[in-house]
Every structure is written in structure tokens, then in C-alpha cells.
Design a protein around this motif. Structure first.
Motif, PDB file in Angstrom:
ATOM      1  N   ASN A  64       0.829  -1.206   0.000  1.00 50.91           N
ATOM      2  CA  ASN A  64       0.000   0.000   0.000  1.00 50.91           C
ATOM      3  C   ASN A  64       0.862   1.255   0.000  1.00 50.91           C
ATOM      4  O   ASN A  64       0.394   2.336   0.322  1.00 50.91           O
ATOM      5  CB  ASN A  64      -0.979  -0.002   1.184  1.00 50.91           C
ATOM      6  N   ASN A  65       2.159   1.073  -0.339  1.00 50.04           N
ATOM      7  CA  ASN A  65       3.089   2.215  -0.458  1.00 50.04           C
ATOM      8  C   ASN A  65       3.137   3.053   0.812  1.00 50.04           C
ATOM      9  O   ASN A  65       3.178   4.273   0.753  1.00 50.04           O
ATOM     10  CB  ASN A  65       2.705   3.082  -1.660  1.00 50.04           C
ATOM     11  N   THR A  66       3.130   2.382   1.948  1.00 51.78           N
ATOM     12  CA  THR A  66       3.178   3.065   3.236  1.00 51.78           C
ATOM     13  C   THR A  66       4.278   2.472   4.111  1.00 51.78           C
ATOM     14  O   THR A  66       4.425   1.251   4.195  1.00 51.78           O
ATOM     15  CB  THR A  66       1.839   2.941   3.980  1.00 51.78           C
ATOM     16  N   GLU A  87      10.411  11.407   5.099  1.00 52.24           N
ATOM     17  CA  GLU A  87       9.262  11.790   4.280  1.00 52.24           C
ATOM     18  C   GLU A  87       9.699  12.310   2.910  1.00 52.24           C
ATOM     19  O   GLU A  87       9.065  12.022   1.888  1.00 52.24           O
ATOM     20  CB  GLU A  87       8.446  12.852   5.018  1.00 52.24           C
ATOM     21  N   PHE A  95       6.136   6.677  -1.744  1.00 51.66           N
ATOM     22  CA  PHE A  95       5.620   6.125  -0.495  1.00 51.66           C
ATOM     23  C   PHE A  95       5.076   7.215   0.422  1.00 51.66           C
ATOM     24  O   PHE A  95       5.492   8.378   0.346  1.00 51.66           O
ATOM     25  CB  PHE A  95       6.724   5.363   0.257  1.00 51.66           C
ATOM     26  N   LYS A  96       4.168   6.823   1.298  1.00 53.94           N
ATOM     27  CA  LYS A  96       3.679   7.675   2.384  1.00 53.94           C
ATOM     28  C   LYS A  96       4.352   7.222   3.680  1.00 53.94           C
ATOM     29  O   LYS A  96       4.788   6.074   3.789  1.00 53.94           O
ATOM     30  CB  LYS A  96       2.157   7.559   2.526  1.00 53.94           C
ATOM     31  N   VAL A  97       4.407   8.135   4.666  1.00 51.77           N
ATOM     32  CA  VAL A  97       5.040   7.805   5.933  1.00 51.77           C
ATOM     33  C   VAL A  97       4.077   8.058   7.087  1.00 51.77           C
ATOM     34  O   VAL A  97       3.494   9.142   7.193  1.00 51.77           O
ATOM     35  CB  VAL A  97       6.321   8.651   6.159  1.00 51.77           C
ATOM     36  N   LEU A  98       3.911   7.060   7.928  1.00 50.83           N
ATOM     37  CA  LEU A  98       3.175   7.207   9.183  1.00 50.83           C
ATOM     38  C   LEU A  98       4.181   7.232  10.318  1.00 50.83           C
ATOM     39  O   LEU A  98       5.182   6.510  10.285  1.00 50.83           O
ATOM     40  CB  LEU A  98       2.215   6.027   9.388  1.00 50.83           C
ATOM     41  N   ALA A 121       1.086  -1.930   6.371  1.00 46.99           N
ATOM     42  CA  ALA A 121       2.209  -1.093   5.958  1.00 46.99           C
ATOM     43  C   ALA A 121       3.247  -2.006   5.331  1.00 46.99           C
ATOM     44  O   ALA A 121       3.293  -3.212   5.606  1.00 46.99           O
ATOM     45  CB  ALA A 121       2.796  -0.333   7.143  1.00 46.99           C
TER      46      ALA A 121
END
Length: 326
Positions: A64-66, A87, A95-98, A121
Motif C-alpha cells: 500500500n506504499n506506506t 518523508e 511512499f507515504k510515511v506514518l 504497511a
């Protein structure tokens, strides 16, 4: 033939409006393709239900590119520059970053590990000070690492204090035996030995890198009658807490006690006096960590360790040694 099995790379290229070579590069080396182009390709892959091969199909269905950046304490400003670097590199790779908060709690770390296992993730970047025991117990190989030479940086900091004439130097250590804390403690001891100064266990207090830990450590030392003229803290937050406690008890910095921190957080130069500290290249650390993550997600199973340089930033919290307070 059904749509599920009938799509090919030419159809994906046509839908995305790019060449077949670009589609192939986006799937195999996404970090080499511009984010906007990569998005067009991945959108076309989903629209066409394209399955290039079993391994890639599995990867695309589950990804999910996370990525999660899990830190020890989300309230510590040290991690802000780390996040910026992660980030920035993540965005370039699509990608996204949590950001997760471990809070020194093994159960919270385990929860974030489970998020990756359950495919919520794609990967986890750990900034918690140690590799989770549950992964070591399962025989997982140590992952790629980005770090600084904590031992050498600590030695330089303590040498700076000794050059100013200090010998009774307190070390506010992190939670030894965590590796990061242990390396800084080892550097402290090595610098003392190098100068022929005897190590004194009474001058070492462990904490959790927080401001409150710095306050409590100094309160305990002063109330216990321990004599010292300088402090080397394993974090800027502990250094700031120590200075606050010293002032509250009528002692001046650097007049009575000199102080050096570690990290060079945003408040270090705004504090009074401006804090002498070890600067870590935090944004670069974040960028390098994310780059290693992208490599790993693309199938490069290396155990690379990247060691970045530090810098001792000399400001106003260190002065020549005076007769120690009692």
C-alpha cells in the motif's frame, strides 16, 4: 480470455501514456522513476489488472506504499528532522510515511510490527534504540542500519570538557544496556581512561533521554553530596533538564557547572546559555534510512550499515573549571 489474465505490459503502457521500458522500470525500480510518472503507471496497472509475474503480483497486491517511522518518544523534537528526511525520500519513491510512538513500551513496538505483518504497511523504520527481542527470538537477520559513531562522538565531547580542566564529569546516560546508550557510555569511559582519569561509578546516572530524567538525575547527585564540575548528557533534553535543576538550586551554567548535550535539537541554540552539543545529521539519517527501505522492498536483502559523521557544536555552556561546588 478473461480480463484478469489477459492484460499485458503494452496495454499498461498505452493506458499510462508511457513507453514499455518506463513501465518495466517503474515496476522494478520505482525509485528511478519520477513520482508523477510512477503514479500513472501504477494506476494503469490497477486499471488493467496487470500481473507481470507471480512474485510481482504478490508484491503489488500486498503493497500500500506506506512505511512506518517508529520513534521512542514522539514528543522529542530530535525526531522531527529525522521525519523530514524520511518523508522527503519516501515521497520521491512514491511512499507515504506514518509516524508511530513507541513510548518505551514493547507492546506498542509489537503492535507496529504486526501492522507490517498484516500488510497494513510495507515496512518499519525503527528509531527506538534497540532491535525488538521478538524478532531476535525468531532468528530474523539484523536489518540495514543508519547510525553515527556514538562512541567517538562521546569521546570528543568528554575531551572538550577535560581540555577546559574538568575531571569530575557526570555522565547522564541513556537506558544502558541499549546499544545507543551503551556506545555513548563506552565513549565516556574511554575518554577518561585516555586522559588517565579514574572512572567513578557514582558519577553515572541512567535515564530515558527526557528533560525530567535530567532533572531527577541532578537532584539525586546534589542531594547525595556528589561533587562534580561538568556534565556530559546523552541527549539535549537531559542536558536541558540538568541545567534547569542546577539553576533551581542556585548553581550557574557554565559558572559552576559546564554542560554538554547530544543531538543538537532545535532548542539547543535557543536555550540560555546556548548548549554545547553533539550535532547528528538527522535529516540525512532519515533520507538514508528510507533509501535502504526502498532497496529492501525492491528485493535487495543487504545488511548494510551506514555510519554518518557528527560534529561537536561549541556554544556557551562550557567554561574553564573552577573549584567544585560542595
Amino acid at each position: 480470455m478473461s480480463k484478469e489474465h489477459g492484460s499485458n505490459i503494452r496495454e499498461v503502457a498505452a493506458l499510462a501514456g508511457v513507453s514499455i521500458a518506463t513501465v518495466s522500470r517503474a515496476l522494478q525500480q520505482p525509485d528511478k522513476v519520477r513520482p508523477e510518472t510512477r503514479k500513472k503507471v501504477f494506476d494503469a496497472v490497477r486499471q488493467a489488472n496487470f500481473v507481470p509475474n507471480a512474485q510481482a503480483a504478490s508484491f503489488r497486491r500486498q503493497s500500500n506504499n506506506t512505511v512506518i517511522l517508529l520513534v521512542r518518544d514522539i514528543g522529542n523534537p530530535f525526531y522531527l528532522e529525522i521525519y523530514k528526511g524520511v518523508e522527503e525520500a519516501a515521497g520521491e519513491a512514491g511512499f507515504k510515511v506514518l509516524m508511530g510512538d513507541a513510548r518505551n513500551d514493547e507492546h506498542r513496538v509489537a503492535t507496529h510490527i504486526d501492522m507490517v505483518r498484516q500488510k497494513h504497511a510495507d515496512g518499519l523504520i525503527l528509531m527506538t534504540g534497540q532491535f525488538p527481542s521478538e524478532l531476535l527470538d525468531q532468528g530474523d537477520a539484523l536489518p540495514p542500519t543508519v547510525k553515527v559513531d556514538n562512541r567517538a562522538a562521546s569521546m570528543n565531547a568528554v575531551r572538550h570538557l577535560m581540555e577546559a580542566g574538568h575531571e569530575r564529569i557526570v555522565h547522564l546516560a541513556g537506558p544502558v544496556p541499549e546499544s545507543l546508550a551503551q556506545e555513548r557510555f563506552d565513549g565516556y569511559r574511554a575518554a577518561l581512561a585516555e586522559a588517565g582519569i579514574a572512572y567513578a561509578d557514582e558519577l553515572v546516572v541512567t535515564g530515558d533521554y527526557s528533560i525530567e530524567a535530567g532533572r531527577q538525575a541532578i537532584a539525586g547527585l546534589l542531594e547525595g553530596g556528589i561533587v562534580f564540575t561538568a556534565i556530559f548528557a546523552s541527549s539535549d533534553q537531559m542536558a536541558i533538564g540538568a541545567i534547569s535543576e542546577l539553576r533551581g538550586r542556585g548553581l550557574s551554567v557554565p559558572g559552576d557547572v559546564s554542560v554538554i548535550g547530544f543531538d543538537d535539537i532545535i532548542f539547543a541554540n535557543a536555550f540560555e546559555p546556548p548548549l554545547t552539543t553533539v550535532r547528528q545529521p538527522r535529516q540525512e539519517m532519515g533520507r538514508r534510512a528510507m533509501a535502504l527501505m526502498v532497496d529492501r522492498l525492491n528485493g535487495k536483502r543487504t545488511a548494510e550499515t551506514i555510519v554518518l559523521d557528527t560534529e561537536l557544536v561549541v556554544r556557551g555552556s562550557v567554561a574553564p573549571c573552577r573549584p567544585p561546588h560542595r
